[in-house]
Design an enzyme around this catalytic site. Structure first.
Site, PDB file in Angstrom:
ATOM      1  N   GLU A  47       0.828  -1.219   0.000  1.00 18.69           N
ATOM      2  CA  GLU A  47       0.000   0.000   0.000  1.00 18.69           C
ATOM      3  C   GLU A  47       0.856   1.260   0.000  1.00 18.69           C
ATOM      4  OE1 GLU A  47      -2.812  -0.057  -0.808  1.00 18.69           O
ATOM      5  OE2 GLU A  47      -3.328  -2.124  -0.348  1.00 18.69           O
TER       6      GLU A  47
HETATM    7  C1  LIG Z   1       2.688  -9.657   0.517  1.00 24.02           C
HETATM    8  C2  LIG Z   1       2.398  -8.590  -0.489  1.00 24.02           C
HETATM    9  C3  LIG Z   1       1.081  -8.292  -0.794  1.00 24.02           C
HETATM   10  C4  LIG Z   1       0.786  -7.311  -1.746  1.00 24.02           C
HETATM   11  N1  LIG Z   1      -0.522  -7.078  -2.111  1.00 24.02           N
HETATM   12  C5  LIG Z   1      -0.781  -6.299  -3.200  1.00 24.02           C
HETATM   13  C6  LIG Z   1      -2.103  -6.197  -3.738  1.00 24.02           C
HETATM   14  O1  LIG Z   1      -3.053  -6.791  -3.228  1.00 24.02           O
HETATM   15  N2  LIG Z   1      -2.284  -5.443  -4.852  1.00 24.02           N
HETATM   16  C7  LIG Z   1      -1.272  -4.788  -5.470  1.00 24.02           C
HETATM   17  O2  LIG Z   1      -1.506  -4.137  -6.472  1.00 24.02           O
HETATM   18  N3  LIG Z   1       0.005  -4.840  -4.969  1.00 24.02           N
HETATM   19  C8  LIG Z   1       0.256  -5.578  -3.848  1.00 24.02           C
HETATM   20  N4  LIG Z   1       1.537  -5.671  -3.358  1.00 24.02           N
HETATM   21  C9  LIG Z   1       2.593  -4.892  -3.987  1.00 24.02           C
HETATM   22  C10 LIG Z   1       3.075  -3.745  -3.100  1.00 24.02           C
HETATM   23  O3  LIG Z   1       2.091  -2.749  -2.999  1.00 24.02           O
HETATM   24  C11 LIG Z   1       4.416  -3.258  -3.659  1.00 24.02           C
HETATM   25  O4  LIG Z   1       5.361  -4.268  -3.357  1.00 24.02           O
HETATM   26  C12 LIG Z   1       4.843  -1.921  -3.068  1.00 24.02           C
HETATM   27  O5  LIG Z   1       3.987  -0.903  -3.496  1.00 24.02           O
HETATM   28  C13 LIG Z   1       6.285  -1.565  -3.436  1.00 24.02           C
HETATM   29  O6  LIG Z   1       6.517  -1.728  -4.787  1.00 24.02           O
HETATM   30  P1  LIG Z   1       7.798  -2.580  -5.267  1.00 24.02           P
HETATM   31  O7  LIG Z   1       7.764  -3.884  -4.542  1.00 24.02           O
HETATM   32  O8  LIG Z   1       7.811  -2.635  -6.736  1.00 24.02           O
HETATM   33  O9  LIG Z   1       9.040  -1.793  -4.732  1.00 24.02           O
HETATM   34  P2  LIG Z   1       9.784  -0.586  -5.490  1.00 24.02           P
HETATM   35  O10 LIG Z   1       8.774   0.358  -6.033  1.00 24.02           O
HETATM   36  O11 LIG Z   1      10.784  -1.155  -6.428  1.00 24.02           O
HETATM   37  O12 LIG Z   1      10.532   0.104  -4.268  1.00 24.02           O
HETATM   38  C14 LIG Z   1      11.803  -0.328  -3.782  1.00 24.02           C
HETATM   39  C15 LIG Z   1      12.343   0.734  -2.816  1.00 24.02           C
HETATM   40  O13 LIG Z   1      12.493   1.976  -3.499  1.00 24.02           O
HETATM   41  C16 LIG Z   1      11.775   2.995  -2.828  1.00 24.02           C
HETATM   42  N5  LIG Z   1      11.199   3.923  -3.810  1.00 24.02           N
HETATM   43  C17 LIG Z   1      10.660   3.633  -5.010  1.00 24.02           C
HETATM   44  N6  LIG Z   1      10.197   4.753  -5.581  1.00 24.02           N
HETATM   45  C18 LIG Z   1      10.449   5.772  -4.750  1.00 24.02           C
HETATM   46  C19 LIG Z   1      10.205   7.173  -4.770  1.00 24.02           C
HETATM   47  N7  LIG Z   1       9.585   7.756  -5.786  1.00 24.02           N
HETATM   48  N8  LIG Z   1      10.605   7.903  -3.709  1.00 24.02           N
HETATM   49  C20 LIG Z   1      11.211   7.341  -2.671  1.00 24.02           C
HETATM   50  N9  LIG Z   1      11.463   6.020  -2.583  1.00 24.02           N
HETATM   51  C21 LIG Z   1      11.078   5.243  -3.613  1.00 24.02           C
HETATM   52  C22 LIG Z   1      10.701   2.298  -2.018  1.00 24.02           C
HETATM   53  O14 LIG Z   1      10.319   3.059  -0.896  1.00 24.02           O
HETATM   54  C23 LIG Z   1      11.415   1.006  -1.634  1.00 24.02           C
HETATM   55  O15 LIG Z   1      12.170   1.207  -0.472  1.00 24.02           O
HETATM   56  C24 LIG Z   1       1.843  -6.616  -2.369  1.00 24.02           C
HETATM   57  C25 LIG Z   1       3.165  -6.907  -2.034  1.00 24.02           C
HETATM   58  C26 LIG Z   1       3.452  -7.897  -1.131  1.00 24.02           C
HETATM   59  C27 LIG Z   1       4.896  -8.226  -0.865  1.00 24.02           C
END
Ligand SMILES: Cc1cc2nc3c(=O)[nH]c(=O)nc-3n(C[C@H](O)[C@H](O)[C@H](O)COP(=O)(O)OP(=O)(O)OC[C@H]3O[C@@H](n4cnc5c(N)ncnc54)[C@H](O)[C@@H]3O)c2cc1C
Length: 593
Positions: free
Chosen positions: A437
C-alpha cells in the site's frame, strides 16, 4: 492467547477522543456509546474464539497453489462463512449500498481486533470494504446492481490489482492492456503480488484492475479502472463460466503465510472480460478511494500486531524466572519483569501501542466528520485533517510496529527467536505492512509533497494548534501530569518549527525536503502520538481523583510518564535532522554509497 483490549478501546473512543458527536452524525443507525461497546465486544469474541485459534496453524500450513485454484489453510473456509453469516462484512458499508452504515471509528476498532487475532486471514477480507466504496463511487447503476449486493454481504470478495513486475511504487509504468469490445473490454497482462488474488473462500472474486486502454496517453493519465470477475456473471446474477484470468503461482514469503500473494495472468487466451468503472483514463483517482481505505487499514495492522506482541511479551515476562532483583537485593531467581531493562522494554511497547491506537482512531473520527458533518466547512477541514493523517498513520504505525514486535522477541530472549512461542510470527507478519500500500518512502513523499504542499501546511498547523489548545486548557494538574503535558507541548512546538523549515526547503529545493521526509514523518507520529498520550494522562489523573483504586487509569498515567521521559526526547533529534540534515543526503554521491 489474545485478549481483546476492550477497556482501552472504550477509553480511546469515548473519553480520549469523545465520540459523542457521532450520536447526531449517525442518528440514522442509532449510534450510542453503549451500542458501539456491544458491537466491539461481539467483535472481540469473534476474534478470540474463531480467528485466533487459526493464527499459528494458518502460519504453519500456509496457502497452497493447485492447478484447480488456491486453497486456504484448514479452518479458514469455515471461519469466513461464520464471518459473513454474522454480518461483519457489512459493518461500515454505507446503508445506501446495503451495508449497516456504522461509523469508521467502530469499523477501525473491529478491524484492530480482527487483525490482532489473525492478520493473514483478515488482510483479504479487509480489502473488500475499499473495493465496495470504489465501485459505489464509480460504477453505473447497472454495474452496482450486478455486483455490489454480493460483495457487501461478503458472498463475493474483491481484490486490488495494481502492481506489475516493472510497476511497483511507480504505477505510470504499468502495461496491462484493455481492448474495447462491445459493452466490455478484453484485458491482457500480468499482475504480481495480488493479495487473495485466488482462494477457496467464495465462489467468485471481483478483481479491480488498473489497465491502459489501447491508444491511451502514457503515464498515470492514461490509466483506467476495470472490474474483472473471476467467473463471468450470468444475466440472472448467478456465477457463470470461468473468465480468462488465472493465478499462475503464489509467493513464498517472510510472513502472512496464510494470505495467498498471487501472480495473476489476465488474457492468456482471448482476453479476460472486464468492465470499465468510471470514465476512461480516470482510473487512478477512483483507485485512490480503495488505496486510502487500505492505507488506514494497514496502519491498523501495525497497531494490532503491536498489541498482540505486547500481550504475549508481558505474559512471558511474568513467568520467566532469571537472575536476582536489581542491585542484588534479595534472593533469585525473579520474574524477568522485575529487571529494569525488561520493564523498560515493556513500557516502550505499551506506550507506543497506545499512541498508535489514539492516532489511528483519531483519523477514523475525522473521516466520520468529513463524511457526515452538516456544515460543509467542517466537512472540508475534517477531510483535510484525515487525509493529512493517513500517510502518518500508515508510515509511523507500521514502522513502529516492526520495532515493537522485534522488542517483543527481545523480551522472550532465545525463545523469541524460535517459532514455538509465536513471538516471531508477529514480527514476520507485520514486516510487510511498511511495504505494501505504498512503502514508508512513498507515504513520506505523499505527506510532504501533497498533504503539506497543497495547502502550505495549513491542515498541519490547525492540527497542532488544536492539540496545543487542548493541552494548555488542562487545569489542576499534579506535578507528574504537568510535566507530561509540558513535554508534549514542547514536542508540538518542535514539530511546528520543523514543518515550517520543511515547507521552506520544499519550496526552494524539493530534493532536499524529500531527503528528510521519512524522519519528518517519524517526528509527526512520535509527537502527535505523544500529545494524545499526554491528553490521556491528564484525563487519567482526573479520573484517579474520583476513583483512586482504578488500576486502568494508574497504568495510563504511568505509561504517559514513560512516553514523556523516554520517547519524546527523541523529538528534538528528529527535528534537527529535518531542519539541517538534508544536505548529507542531497549532496551525497550515489557512486560512493
Ligand atoms: C505480501 C504482499 C502483498 C501485496 N498485495 C498487493 C495487492 O493486493 N495489490 C497490489 O496491487 N500490490 C500488492 N503488493 C505490492 C506492493 O504494494 C508493492 O510491493 C509496493 O507498493 C512496493 O513496490 P515494489 O515492490 O515494486 O518496490 P519498489 O517500487 O521497487 O521500491 C523499492 C524501494 O524503493 C523505494 N522507492 C521507489 N520509488 C520511490 C520514490 N519515488 N521515492 C522514494 N522512494 C522510492 C521504495 O520506498 C522502496 O524502499 C503486495 C506486495 C506484497 C509483498
Amino acid at each position: 492467547m489474545f485478549q481483546s483490549p476492550l477497556r482501552e478501546i472504550r477509553f480511546v473512543m469515548h473519553e480520549l477522543l469523545d465520540d459523542s458527536a457521532l450520536v447526531k452524525l449517525y442518528s440514522d443507525v442509532d449510534y450510542s456509546a453503549e451500542f458501539a461497546d456491544s458491537i466491539i465486544e461481539e467483535g472481540g469474541k469473534f476474534a478470540e474464539n474463531v480467528l485466533e485459534p487459526l493464527n499459528q496453524s494458518g502460519d504453519k500450513e500456509g496457502a497452497q497453489w493447485t492447478p484447480r485454484g488456491v486453497i486456504t489453510p484448514k479452518g479458514f473456509r469455515e471461519a469466513y462463512a461464520a464471518y459473513t453469516k454474522a454480518g461483519w462484512a457489512q459493518l461500515s458499508v454505507d446503508t445506501k449500498s446495503g451495508g449497516q452504515g456504522m461509523p469508521h471509528l467502530i469499523n477501525m476498532a473491529v478491524e484492530e481486533l480482527m487483525f490482532a487475532s489473525n492478520m493473514a486471514f483478515y488482510v483479504g477480507t479487509s480489502l473488500v470494504r475499499g473495493a465496495v466504496e470504489t465501485i459505489s463511487a464509480s460504477g453505473s447503476p447497472q454495474q452496482l446492481a450486478q455486483i455490489l449486493p454480493k460483495m457487501v454481504t461478503g458472498e463475493w470478495m474483491g481484490t486490488m490489482n495494481l502492481t506489475e513486475s516493472q510497476a511497483g511504487s511507480d504505477l505510470s509504468l504499468l502495461r496491462t492492456r484493455a481492448v474495447a469490445e462491445g459493452d466490455h473490454y478484453r484485458i491482457f497482462g500480468q499482475k504480481i503480488f495480488i493479495t487473495y488474488g485466488d482462494h477457496d473462500l467464495t465462489d467468485n472474486i471481483i478483481h479491480l484492475v488498473l489497465a491502459r486502454i489501447d491508444g491511451a496517453p502514457a503515464g498515470t493519465r492514461g490509466i483506467s479502472l476495470f472490474f474483472v470477475p473471476k467467473n463471468l456473471i450470468n444475466a440472472d446474477g448467478t456465477v457463470g463460466a470461468p473468465n480468462d484470468v488465472r493465478c499462475i503461482s503464489i509467493e513464498h514469503k517472510l510472513g502472512i503465510h496464510a494470505s495467498p500473494t498471487c501472480v495473476m495472468a489476465f488474457g492468456e487466451k482471448d482476453g479476460a472480460i472486464g468492465y470499465l468503472l468510471g470514465a476512461p483514463h480516470t482510473g487512478l483517482s477512483h483507485m485512490f478511494i480503495m488505496m486510502n481505505a487500505a492505507r488506514l487499514s494497514v496502519g491498523v495492522q501495525g497497531l494490532a500486531q503491536s498489541e498482540r506482541a505486547l500481550q504475549q511479551a508481558s505474559a512471558w515476562a511474568r513467568t520467566r524466572l532469571q537472575g536476582k532483583p536489581a542491585g542484588g537485593k534479595g534472593p533469585g531467581p525473579v520474574a524477568i519483569i522485575e529487571h529494569p531493562d525488561v520493564k523498560r522494554m515493556l513500557l516502550s511497547m505499551r506506550a507506543r501501542t497506545e499512541a498508535m491506537r489514539a492516532l489511528t482512531y483519531y483519523a477514523a473520527l475525522e473521516l466520520d466528520c468529513a463524511h457526515r458533518a452538516a456544515d460543509p466547512m467542517q466537512r472540508a477541514s475534517a477531510l483535510a485533517r484525515a487525509e493529512l493523517m493517513i500517510p502518518i498513520v500508515k508510515g509511523w504505525c507500521t514502522e513502529t510496529a516492526v520495532d515493537v514486535t522485534s522488542t517483543g522477541i527481545q523480551v522472550h530472549g532465545g525463545m523469541g527467536f524460535v517459532e514455538e512461542t509465536g513471538a516471531a510470527q508477529f514480527l514476520r507478519d507485520v514486516r510487510i505492512s511498511s511495504i505494501y500500500e505504498g512503502t514508508t518512502g512513498i507515504q513520506s513523499n505523499d505527506l510532504v509533497g501533497r498533504k503539506l504542499g497543497r495547502d502550505r501546511g495549513a491542515a498541519m498547523a490547525a492540527l497542532i494548534g488544536d492539540l496545543l489548545t487542548q493541552l494548555n486548557a488542562a487545569r489542576a494538574l499534579t506535578p507528574a501530569a504537568k510535566s507530561i503535558r509540558n513535554a508534549a507541548i514542547e514536542g508540538l512546538t518542535q514539530l511546528r518549527d520543523a514543518t515550517e523549515s520543511l515547507l521552506q526547503q520544499y519550496a526552494d529545493k524539493p530534493e532536499r525536503a524529500l531527503s528528510v521526509s521519512v524522519p519528518y514523518l517519524q517526528l509527526c507520529g512520535l509527537v502527535l502520538g505523544g500529545a494524545l498520550a499526554a491528553r490521556a494522562s491528564v484525563l487519567a489523573e482526573a479520573a484517579l481523583q474520583k476513583s483512586p483504586q482504578d488500576s486502568f487509569y494508574a497504568a495510563k498515567l504511568q505509561t504517559g510518564r514513560f512516553y514523556a521521559e523516554q520517547l519524546l526526547p527523541a523529538a528534538p533529534g528528529l527535528a534537527r535532522i529535518v531542519k539541517s540534515g538534508a544536505g548529507s543526503v542531497a549532496d551525497a554521491d550515489t557512486a560512493l554509497i
